[in-house]
Scaffold this motif. Structure first.
Motif, PDB file in Angstrom:
ATOM      1  N   CYS A 176       0.851  -1.179   0.000  1.00  0.00           N
ATOM      2  CA  CYS A 176       0.000   0.000   0.000  1.00  0.00           C
ATOM      3  C   CYS A 176       0.893   1.238   0.000  1.00  0.00           C
ATOM      4  N   GLU A 230      -3.800   1.150  12.320  1.00  0.00           N
ATOM      5  CA  GLU A 230      -4.540   2.102  11.476  1.00  0.00           C
ATOM      6  C   GLU A 230      -4.359   3.535  11.970  1.00  0.00           C
ATOM      7  N   CYS A 273      -3.634   4.542   8.417  1.00  0.00           N
ATOM      8  CA  CYS A 273      -4.958   4.089   7.972  1.00  0.00           C
ATOM      9  C   CYS A 273      -5.048   2.577   7.765  1.00  0.00           C
ATOM     10  N   ILE A 274      -3.924   1.874   7.759  1.00  0.00           N
ATOM     11  CA  ILE A 274      -3.937   0.416   7.615  1.00  0.00           C
ATOM     12  C   ILE A 274      -2.914  -0.199   8.556  1.00  0.00           C
ATOM     13  N   ARG A 275      -3.167  -1.462   8.932  1.00  0.00           N
ATOM     14  CA  ARG A 275      -2.226  -2.197   9.772  1.00  0.00           C
ATOM     15  C   ARG A 275      -1.203  -2.866   8.871  1.00  0.00           C
ATOM     16  N   PRO A 333       0.824  -4.649   4.256  1.00  0.00           N
ATOM     17  CA  PRO A 333      -0.128  -5.219   5.211  1.00  0.00           C
ATOM     18  C   PRO A 333       0.152  -6.707   5.408  1.00  0.00           C
ATOM     19  N   GLU A 362      -4.555 -10.096   6.053  1.00  0.00           N
ATOM     20  CA  GLU A 362      -5.436  -8.940   6.204  1.00  0.00           C
ATOM     21  C   GLU A 362      -5.563  -8.121   4.927  1.00  0.00           C
ATOM     22  N   SER A 363      -4.736  -8.401   3.923  1.00  0.00           N
ATOM     23  CA  SER A 363      -4.714  -7.525   2.746  1.00  0.00           C
ATOM     24  C   SER A 363      -6.066  -7.476   2.032  1.00  0.00           C
ATOM     25  N   ILE A 386      -8.469  -5.304   4.090  1.00  0.00           N
ATOM     26  CA  ILE A 386      -8.053  -3.895   4.008  1.00  0.00           C
ATOM     27  C   ILE A 386      -8.614  -3.272   2.735  1.00  0.00           C
ATOM     28  N   THR A 387      -8.418  -3.951   1.604  1.00  0.00           N
ATOM     29  CA  THR A 387      -8.869  -3.370   0.332  1.00  0.00           C
ATOM     30  C   THR A 387     -10.388  -3.336   0.247  1.00  0.00           C
TER      31      THR A 387
END
Length: 145
Positions: free
Chosen positions: A13, A61, A81-83, A115, A119-120, A123-124
């Motif tokens: 990302c 995040e 905003c993302i892990r 990520p 979890e990817s 996330i998307t």
């Protein structure tokens, strides 16, 4: 990561400013970008090595990536905003902050985050497509006028 035709596909990302971010509005000038998040945490000290990305800082995040000051005295904290693991920060914007405004989605990116593979997908799923984002902006503009 995924493999296809003997090539490894990484789902990374790239964190950038979206077109509606206040810093990209007319009349704003970026004065300073600071990756020093606290006394003990600088994103510039992120040292990553190897396939497993050892040494990468882990981000949630809500983890701040940097703080950006504009010439009008406003300060903006940019969050991950993302892990995931922080792969790199864009040091080029430190010496050339105008890149953030002139080329926000290419050379003016803020950071690259990897990520967790599991979890990817989730996330998307939580992100807007460009078309969905444009619709949100249209609604925002029409409700403001």
């Amino acid at each position: 990561h995924c493999v296809k035709d003997d090539k490894c596909i990484l789902k990374i990302c790239v964190i950038t400013l979206a077109e509606a971010h206040p810093l990209l509005q007319s009349g704003k000038t970026i004065k300073n970008i600071n990756y020093q998040i606290s006394a003990n945490c600088s994103r510039l000290q992120n040292k990553v090595s190897g396939k497993s990305k050892r040494g990468a800082q882990f981000l949630t995040e809500l983890a701040p990536l940097c703080r950006i000051s504009s010439s009008d005295g406003e300060e903006y904290t940019i969050y991950s905003c993302i892990r995931g693991r922080l792969i790199e920060v864009n040091e080029n914007i430190l010496s050339n902050p105008a890149l953030l405004q002139e080329k926000p989605s290419t050379e003016g990116y803020i950071a690259v985050v990897l990520p967790k593979f599991e979890e990817s997908k989730s996330i998307t799923q939580g992100l807007l497509t460009q078309k969905e984002y444009e619709e949100v902006l249209l609604k925002r503009r029409s409700s403001a006028s």
